[in-house]
Motif scaffolding. Structure first.
Motif, PDB file in Angstrom:
ATOM      1  N   PRO A  45     -36.581  86.628  80.149  1.00  0.00           N
ATOM      2  CA  PRO A  45     -37.392  86.233  79.152  1.00  0.00           C
ATOM      3  C   PRO A  45     -38.077  87.572  78.527  1.00  0.00           C
ATOM      4  O   PRO A  45     -38.758  88.360  79.263  1.00  0.00           O
ATOM      5  CB  PRO A  45     -38.431  85.350  79.865  1.00  0.00           C
ATOM      6  N   LEU A  46     -37.924  87.792  77.214  1.00  0.00           N
ATOM      7  CA  LEU A  46     -38.437  88.939  76.528  1.00  0.00           C
ATOM      8  C   LEU A  46     -39.733  89.050  76.446  1.00  0.00           C
ATOM      9  O   LEU A  46     -40.419  90.187  76.488  1.00  0.00           O
ATOM     10  CB  LEU A  46     -37.685  89.163  75.225  1.00  0.00           C
ATOM     11  N   ALA A  47     -40.342  87.999  76.334  1.00  0.00           N
ATOM     12  CA  ALA A  47     -42.044  87.936  76.267  1.00  0.00           C
ATOM     13  C   ALA A  47     -42.623  88.724  77.666  1.00  0.00           C
ATOM     14  O   ALA A  47     -43.424  89.071  77.509  1.00  0.00           O
ATOM     15  CB  ALA A  47     -42.317  86.500  75.907  1.00  0.00           C
ATOM     16  N   ARG A  48     -41.831  87.947  78.762  1.00  0.00           N
ATOM     17  CA  ARG A  48     -42.593  88.424  80.059  1.00  0.00           C
ATOM     18  C   ARG A  48     -42.251  89.913  79.991  1.00  0.00           C
ATOM     19  O   ARG A  48     -43.228  90.758  80.906  1.00  0.00           O
ATOM     20  CB  ARG A  48     -41.580  87.668  81.091  1.00  0.00           C
ATOM     21  N   ILE A  49     -40.972  90.468  79.761  1.00  0.00           N
ATOM     22  CA  ILE A  49     -40.612  91.933  79.882  1.00  0.00           C
ATOM     23  C   ILE A  49     -41.708  92.569  78.776  1.00  0.00           C
ATOM     24  O   ILE A  49     -42.389  93.772  79.406  1.00  0.00           O
ATOM     25  CB  ILE A  49     -39.190  92.110  79.334  1.00  0.00           C
ATOM     26  N   LYS A  50     -42.026  92.169  77.799  1.00  0.00           N
ATOM     27  CA  LYS A  50     -43.022  92.795  76.883  1.00  0.00           C
ATOM     28  C   LYS A  50     -44.254  92.913  77.470  1.00  0.00           C
ATOM     29  O   LYS A  50     -45.174  93.982  77.579  1.00  0.00           O
ATOM     30  CB  LYS A  50     -43.027  92.122  75.585  1.00  0.00           C
ATOM     31  N   LYS A  51     -44.559  91.801  78.078  1.00  0.00           N
ATOM     32  CA  LYS A  51     -45.919  91.589  78.868  1.00  0.00           C
ATOM     33  C   LYS A  51     -46.251  92.635  80.306  1.00  0.00           C
ATOM     34  O   LYS A  51     -47.099  93.330  80.053  1.00  0.00           O
ATOM     35  CB  LYS A  51     -46.387  90.188  79.460  1.00  0.00           C
ATOM     36  N   ILE A  52     -45.186  92.771  80.788  1.00  0.00           N
ATOM     37  CA  ILE A  52     -45.085  93.842  81.824  1.00  0.00           C
ATOM     38  C   ILE A  52     -45.219  95.062  81.171  1.00  0.00           C
ATOM     39  O   ILE A  52     -45.878  96.166  81.828  1.00  0.00           O
ATOM     40  CB  ILE A  52     -43.775  93.579  82.517  1.00  0.00           C
ATOM     41  N   MET A  53     -44.538  95.413  80.235  1.00  0.00           N
ATOM     42  CA  MET A  53     -44.428  96.583  79.553  1.00  0.00           C
ATOM     43  C   MET A  53     -46.075  97.233  79.086  1.00  0.00           C
ATOM     44  O   MET A  53     -46.399  98.245  79.420  1.00  0.00           O
ATOM     45  CB  MET A  53     -43.211  96.923  78.375  1.00  0.00           C
ATOM     46  N   LYS A  54     -46.700  96.255  78.465  1.00  0.00           N
ATOM     47  CA  LYS A  54     -47.802  96.428  77.986  1.00  0.00           C
ATOM     48  C   LYS A  54     -48.898  96.652  79.035  1.00  0.00           C
ATOM     49  O   LYS A  54     -49.806  97.435  79.029  1.00  0.00           O
ATOM     50  CB  LYS A  54     -48.362  95.350  77.294  1.00  0.00           C
TER      51      LYS A  54
ATOM     52  N   ASP B 174     -52.492 101.955  80.085  1.00  0.00           N
ATOM     53  CA  ASP B 174     -53.740 101.795  78.893  1.00  0.00           C
ATOM     54  C   ASP B 174     -53.246 102.384  77.782  1.00  0.00           C
ATOM     55  O   ASP B 174     -53.574 101.995  76.634  1.00  0.00           O
ATOM     56  CB  ASP B 174     -55.069 102.202  79.366  1.00  0.00           C
ATOM     57  N   ASP B 175     -52.487 103.386  77.836  1.00  0.00           N
ATOM     58  CA  ASP B 175     -51.958 104.191  76.385  1.00  0.00           C
ATOM     59  C   ASP B 175     -50.792 103.436  75.798  1.00  0.00           C
ATOM     60  O   ASP B 175     -50.372 103.842  74.658  1.00  0.00           O
ATOM     61  CB  ASP B 175     -51.437 105.618  76.788  1.00  0.00           C
ATOM     62  N   VAL B 176     -50.229 102.606  76.227  1.00  0.00           N
ATOM     63  CA  VAL B 176     -49.437 101.445  75.753  1.00  0.00           C
ATOM     64  C   VAL B 176     -49.922 100.493  74.765  1.00  0.00           C
ATOM     65  O   VAL B 176     -50.526  99.408  75.311  1.00  0.00           O
ATOM     66  CB  VAL B 176     -48.219 100.770  76.858  1.00  0.00           C
ATOM     67  N   LYS B 177     -49.815 100.874  73.595  1.00  0.00           N
ATOM     68  CA  LYS B 177     -50.504  99.948  72.575  1.00  0.00           C
ATOM     69  C   LYS B 177     -49.392  98.782  71.885  1.00  0.00           C
ATOM     70  O   LYS B 177     -49.475  97.915  71.814  1.00  0.00           O
ATOM     71  CB  LYS B 177     -51.159 100.633  71.581  1.00  0.00           C
ATOM     72  N   MET B 178     -48.475  99.580  71.180  1.00  0.00           N
ATOM     73  CA  MET B 178     -47.562  98.910  70.511  1.00  0.00           C
ATOM     74  C   MET B 178     -46.211  99.272  71.105  1.00  0.00           C
ATOM     75  O   MET B 178     -45.655 100.148  71.600  1.00  0.00           O
ATOM     76  CB  MET B 178     -47.588  99.306  69.160  1.00  0.00           C
ATOM     77  N   ILE B 179     -45.199  98.047  70.982  1.00  0.00           N
ATOM     78  CA  ILE B 179     -43.882  98.287  71.602  1.00  0.00           C
ATOM     79  C   ILE B 179     -43.017  97.578  70.664  1.00  0.00           C
ATOM     80  O   ILE B 179     -43.228  96.495  70.038  1.00  0.00           O
ATOM     81  CB  ILE B 179     -43.716  97.193  72.756  1.00  0.00           C
ATOM     82  N   SER B 180     -41.837  98.328  70.210  1.00  0.00           N
ATOM     83  CA  SER B 180     -41.085  97.857  69.277  1.00  0.00           C
ATOM     84  C   SER B 180     -40.209  96.688  69.547  1.00  0.00           C
ATOM     85  O   SER B 180     -40.089  96.379  70.744  1.00  0.00           O
ATOM     86  CB  SER B 180     -39.849  98.952  68.910  1.00  0.00           C
ATOM     87  N   GLY B 181     -39.777  95.980  68.829  1.00  0.00           N
ATOM     88  CA  GLY B 181     -39.030  94.595  69.079  1.00  0.00           C
ATOM     89  C   GLY B 181     -37.614  95.087  69.690  1.00  0.00           C
ATOM     90  O   GLY B 181     -37.185  94.061  70.658  1.00  0.00           O
ATOM     91  N   GLU B 182     -36.904  96.192  69.768  1.00  0.00           N
ATOM     92  CA  GLU B 182     -36.043  96.790  70.293  1.00  0.00           C
ATOM     93  C   GLU B 182     -36.018  96.729  71.979  1.00  0.00           C
ATOM     94  O   GLU B 182     -35.115  96.706  72.708  1.00  0.00           O
ATOM     95  CB  GLU B 182     -35.265  97.845  69.518  1.00  0.00           C
ATOM     96  N   ALA B 183     -37.044  97.468  71.994  1.00  0.00           N
ATOM     97  CA  ALA B 183     -37.433  97.881  73.565  1.00  0.00           C
ATOM     98  C   ALA B 183     -37.157  97.110  74.637  1.00  0.00           C
ATOM     99  O   ALA B 183     -36.520  97.161  75.571  1.00  0.00           O
ATOM    100  CB  ALA B 183     -38.775  98.636  73.659  1.00  0.00           C
ATOM    101  N   PRO B 184     -38.046  95.888  74.439  1.00  0.00           N
ATOM    102  CA  PRO B 184     -37.886  94.857  75.462  1.00  0.00           C
ATOM    103  C   PRO B 184     -36.350  94.262  75.555  1.00  0.00           C
ATOM    104  O   PRO B 184     -35.809  93.776  76.748  1.00  0.00           O
ATOM    105  CB  PRO B 184     -38.757  93.514  74.845  1.00  0.00           C
ATOM    106  N   ILE B 185     -35.529  94.344  74.423  1.00  0.00           N
ATOM    107  CA  ILE B 185     -34.063  94.028  74.691  1.00  0.00           C
ATOM    108  C   ILE B 185     -33.248  94.921  75.369  1.00  0.00           C
ATOM    109  O   ILE B 185     -32.460  94.640  76.226  1.00  0.00           O
ATOM    110  CB  ILE B 185     -33.520  93.858  73.021  1.00  0.00           C
ATOM    111  N   VAL B 186     -33.625  96.199  75.260  1.00  0.00           N
ATOM    112  CA  VAL B 186     -33.016  97.380  75.901  1.00  0.00           C
ATOM    113  C   VAL B 186     -33.313  97.174  77.485  1.00  0.00           C
ATOM    114  O   VAL B 186     -32.271  97.256  78.375  1.00  0.00           O
ATOM    115  CB  VAL B 186     -33.299  98.720  75.428  1.00  0.00           C
ATOM    116  N   PHE B 187     -34.679  96.762  77.765  1.00  0.00           N
ATOM    117  CA  PHE B 187     -35.225  96.797  79.098  1.00  0.00           C
ATOM    118  C   PHE B 187     -34.491  95.364  79.745  1.00  0.00           C
ATOM    119  O   PHE B 187     -34.246  95.720  81.014  1.00  0.00           O
ATOM    120  CB  PHE B 187     -36.628  96.948  79.156  1.00  0.00           C
TER     121      PHE B 187
END
Length: 117
Positions: free
Chosen positions: A24-33, A37-50
Motif C-alpha cells: 500500500p503506497l499510502a502506508r509507505i508514504k506515511k512511514i516515510m513522513k 521531522d525534516d521530511v516535509k514533502m515526498i514526490s509521487g514516485e518515491a513511494p513507488i520505488v520504495f
C-alpha cells in the motif's frame, strides 16, 4: 507539459504490477513522513520505488528462509527459518538483533511456561 523523469522507465515497468499484489503506497508514504521531522514533502514516485524495493527485500528474505525450511525437511515456513536466514546472510546483519531478541523472548516464555507446570 510535464516531462518524463529519470525513473520513468522503472515506473513504467512497474505500473502493470500496481494492482492488489503491491504494497500500500499510502502506508509507505506515511512511514516515510514519520521517518524524521525534516521530511516535509515526498514526490509521487518515491513511494513507488520504495514499494518495489520492499517487495524485492521480502522476496529475497522469503527465498532464503524457504531454503532453511527445506534443509529442515519441512514444508511449513517458521519464524525460526527467517531468523536462521537472517543470521546466515551478511547483508541482513542489520536484522540480527531483531531476530535474536524475538527468539530470546520466545525461549524465555517457553521456560516460564514449563516452570509454571
Amino acid at each position: 507539459m510535464r516531462q518524463a523523469g529519470a525513473y520513468s522507465g522503472l515506473l513504467s515497468g512497474m505500473s502493470r504490477r500496481m494492482g492488489p499484489h503491491s504494497l500500500p503506497l499510502a502506508r509507505i508514504k506515511k512511514i516515510m513522513k514519520k521517518s524524521g521531522d525534516d521530511v516535509k514533502m515526498i514526490s509521487g514516485e518515491a513511494p513507488i520505488v520504495f514499494s518495489k524495493a520492499c517487495e524485492l527485500f521480502i522476496e529475497d528474505l522469503t527465498k532464503r528462509s524457504w531454503m532453511m525450511t527445506i534443509q529442515g525437511k519441512r514444508r511449513t515456513l517458521h519464524k525460526e527459518d527467517v531468523a536462521s536466514a537472517v543470521i546466515a546472510t551478511d547483508i541482513f546483519d542489520f536484522l540480527v538483533n531483531l531476530v535474536s531478541e524475538s527468539s530470546n523472548a520466545v525461549e524465555n516464555l517457553g521456560e516460564r511456561e514449563s516452570s509454571d507446570s
